[in-house]
Design a protein around this motif. Sequence first.
Motif, PDB file in Angstrom:
ATOM      1  N   ASN A  17       1.025 -15.887  -2.600  1.00 14.14           N
ATOM      2  CA  ASN A  17       0.523 -14.900  -1.636  1.00 14.14           C
ATOM      3  C   ASN A  17       0.206 -13.590  -2.335  1.00 14.14           C
ATOM      4  N   PHE A  18       1.089 -13.188  -3.260  1.00 20.02           N
ATOM      5  CA  PHE A  18       0.859 -11.961  -4.020  1.00 20.02           C
ATOM      6  C   PHE A  18      -0.433 -12.050  -4.830  1.00 20.02           C
ATOM      7  N   GLU A  19      -0.619 -13.139  -5.539  1.00 15.72           N
ATOM      8  CA  GLU A  19      -1.819 -13.296  -6.359  1.00 15.72           C
ATOM      9  C   GLU A  19      -3.082 -13.263  -5.500  1.00 15.72           C
ATOM     10  N   ALA A  23      -5.895 -10.142  -5.685  1.00 15.48           N
ATOM     11  CA  ALA A  23      -7.337 -10.336  -5.890  1.00 15.48           C
ATOM     12  C   ALA A  23      -8.139  -9.546  -4.855  1.00 15.48           C
ATOM     13  N   ILE A  24      -7.663  -9.519  -3.631  1.00 18.61           N
ATOM     14  CA  ILE A  24      -8.324  -8.743  -2.572  1.00 18.61           C
ATOM     15  C   ILE A  24      -8.186  -7.248  -2.845  1.00 18.61           C
ATOM     16  N   GLU A  74      -4.864   1.240   1.345  1.00 13.26           N
ATOM     17  CA  GLU A  74      -5.163  -0.181   1.530  1.00 13.26           C
ATOM     18  C   GLU A  74      -4.457  -1.031   0.476  1.00 13.26           C
ATOM     19  N   TRP A  75      -4.470  -0.572  -0.779  1.00 13.98           N
ATOM     20  CA  TRP A  75      -3.771  -1.244  -1.887  1.00 13.98           C
ATOM     21  C   TRP A  75      -2.285  -1.390  -1.544  1.00 13.98           C
ATOM     22  N   LYS A  76      -1.707  -0.277  -1.117  1.00 12.49           N
ATOM     23  CA  LYS A  76      -0.290  -0.218  -0.771  1.00 12.49           C
ATOM     24  C   LYS A  76       0.039  -1.193   0.372  1.00 12.49           C
ATOM     25  N   LYS A  77      -0.803  -1.206   1.381  1.00 14.52           N
ATOM     26  CA  LYS A  77      -0.592  -2.071   2.541  1.00 14.52           C
ATOM     27  C   LYS A  77      -0.615  -3.552   2.128  1.00 14.52           C
ATOM     28  N   LEU A  78      -1.502  -3.909   1.219  1.00 15.70           N
ATOM     29  CA  LEU A  78      -1.620  -5.295   0.783  1.00 15.70           C
ATOM     30  C   LEU A  78      -0.508  -5.733  -0.171  1.00 15.70           C
TER      31      LEU A  78
END
Length: 100
Positions: A17-19, A23-24, A74-78
């Motif tokens: 899930n992390f990978e 990527a997103i 957004e980075w943090k949220k993901l």
Amino acid sequence: MVLEMAILQVIKGEEQNFERDFAIASQFIQSIPGYASHSLRKCLEEENKYLLLVDWEKLEDHTVGFRESEAYLEWKKLLHHYYNPFPVVEHYEMVLENKK
């Protein structure tokens, strides 16, 4: 050029899930002025350990440009919910480089 480095300890069982989410999330960091490149490397000895390397033109491109941006939110949220413990981020400048 400044190299950002972080060792990421991902919660066991969440590696795929992390990978996928990394990527997103890559689109967000790539959108920042001063960003040059990044790579994510997976540890061979510990399956839930990763090395993040990001090249920035200057330190402030990361510490101000990225960290104070909407893209960072957004980075943090993901990604931030995957880490245990939360990573220490360090910055390095080139002293010597040899390539074959």
